[in-house]
Design an enzyme around this catalytic site. Structure first.
Site, PDB file in Angstrom:
ATOM      1  N   SER A  67       0.874  -1.187   0.000  1.00 38.33           N
ATOM      2  CA  SER A  67       0.000   0.000   0.000  1.00 38.33           C
ATOM      3  C   SER A  67       0.905   1.229   0.000  1.00 38.33           C
ATOM      4  CB  SER A  67      -0.836  -0.023   1.284  1.00 38.33           C
ATOM      5  OG  SER A  67      -1.462   1.223   1.513  1.00 38.33           O
ATOM      6  N   TYR A  79      -1.666  -1.143  10.544  1.00 39.95           N
ATOM      7  CA  TYR A  79      -1.803  -1.275   9.091  1.00 39.95           C
ATOM      8  C   TYR A  79      -0.516  -0.792   8.411  1.00 39.95           C
ATOM      9  CZ  TYR A  79      -3.987  -1.112   4.460  1.00 39.95           C
ATOM     10  OH  TYR A  79      -4.293  -1.321   3.127  1.00 39.95           O
TER      11      TYR A  79
END
Ligand code: NAD
Length: 257
Positions: free
Chosen positions: A145, A158
């Site tokens: 990401s 995350y």
């Protein structure tokens, strides 16, 4: 008609939804036999239905990527059914639904995100690599990401999981560079999928978060799962034969500001 992935066996984790579904469909359209591994059987059946509607081939195998036995039996089942595994897209992942400063984050949230996003990618790579080594070839793409490249305030687990995926990708790419196995990662920015929709509308029905995200985008819009899928297929193709250990950013310019 020759298609790019004719006769290839391609594994897509997290293929029951979002980026994984779009990528599974794109591989199937290019001739691959796709195996979808996910904990969501209903979504998995829907992906299979869409693929079969296009006269292509796909199979769903219930898999929890955070569980060793589940991942080991997934790869065993692929090899016993098809004999080999050509490409693997390790994409299954979860995000935190609540924002919290690092010191206020909950241990349960940390454990869940790290075990699915980071340990899950490592476990998949472990069993995929053992098989690909025995074949003498294979291609792996992991979903990281932009949160693996820059800070993601309010989402420490995350961000840590996605930074970790890039470390895993580079390390394994170097270790296996001379074995015929190529390993890379994709770093999507804001891509309109069920995961992002849940995050954008966590405050109820308002569109305020969505508008704020779009306002930050140089492209003036969110990305699509199909745009990520195109990049994954390219990384898995011979056109990307000299690309190893890289992370390709697909974010409409978000991270260059
Ligand atoms: P999504 O929620 O639509 O799809 C995620 C899929 O992963 C679901 O089908 C879910 O059932 C599956 N999954 C969750 N836990 C699992 C487990 N333990 N074992 C197997 N499967 C499991 O989300 P998405 O947006 O398509 O996300 C796909 C990947 O892309 C994730 O790794 C996510 O972190 C990453 N990503 C998404 C965005 C975005 O903006 N959508 C941005 C950057 C990275």
């Amino acid at each position: 008609m020759n298609r790019k992935f004719d006769d290839q066996i391609v594994l897509v984790t997290g293929g029951s939804s979002g980026i994984g579904r779009a990528t599974a469909i794109a591989f199937a359209k290019e001739g691959a036999q796709v195996v979808i591994a996910d904990i969501d059987s209903i979504g998995g059946d829907e992906t299979i239905r869409i693929i079969q509607e296009n006269d292509a081939k796909a199979k769903f195998i219930y898999t929890d990527v955070s569980q060793t036995q589940s991942v080991e039996s997934l790869i065993t089942s692929i090899v016993s059914t098809f004999g080999h595994l050509d490409c693997a897209f390790n994409n299954a992942g979860v995000s935190s639904q609540t924002k919290a400063l690092t010191a206020e984050s909950l241990e349960d949230d940390w454990e869940r995100i790290i075990s699915i996003n980071l340990k899950g990618v490592w476990l998949c790579m472990k069993y995929e690599l053992l098989q690909m080594q025995s074949q003498g070839k294979g291609i792996i793409v992991n979903t990281a990401s932009t949160a693996g490249l820059i800070a993601h305030a309010g989402h420490c687990a995350y961000a840590a999981s996605k930074h970790g995926i890039l470390g895993l990708t580079r390390t394994a790419a170097l270790e296996y560079a001379q074995t015929g196995i190529r390993i890379n990662a994709v770093c999507p920015g804001y891509i309109r999928t069920p995961m992002l929709e849940r995050g954008m509308h966590r405050d109820g029905g308002s569109n305020a978060l969505e508008m704020a995200m779009i306002a930050k985008q140089p492209s003036g819009r969110l990305g699509t799962a199909e745009e990520v899928a195109e990049t994954v297929l390219w990384l898995c193709s011979d056109s990307a034969s000299y690309i190893m250990g890289q992370s390709i950013v697909i974010d409409g310019g978000l991270s260059i500001q």
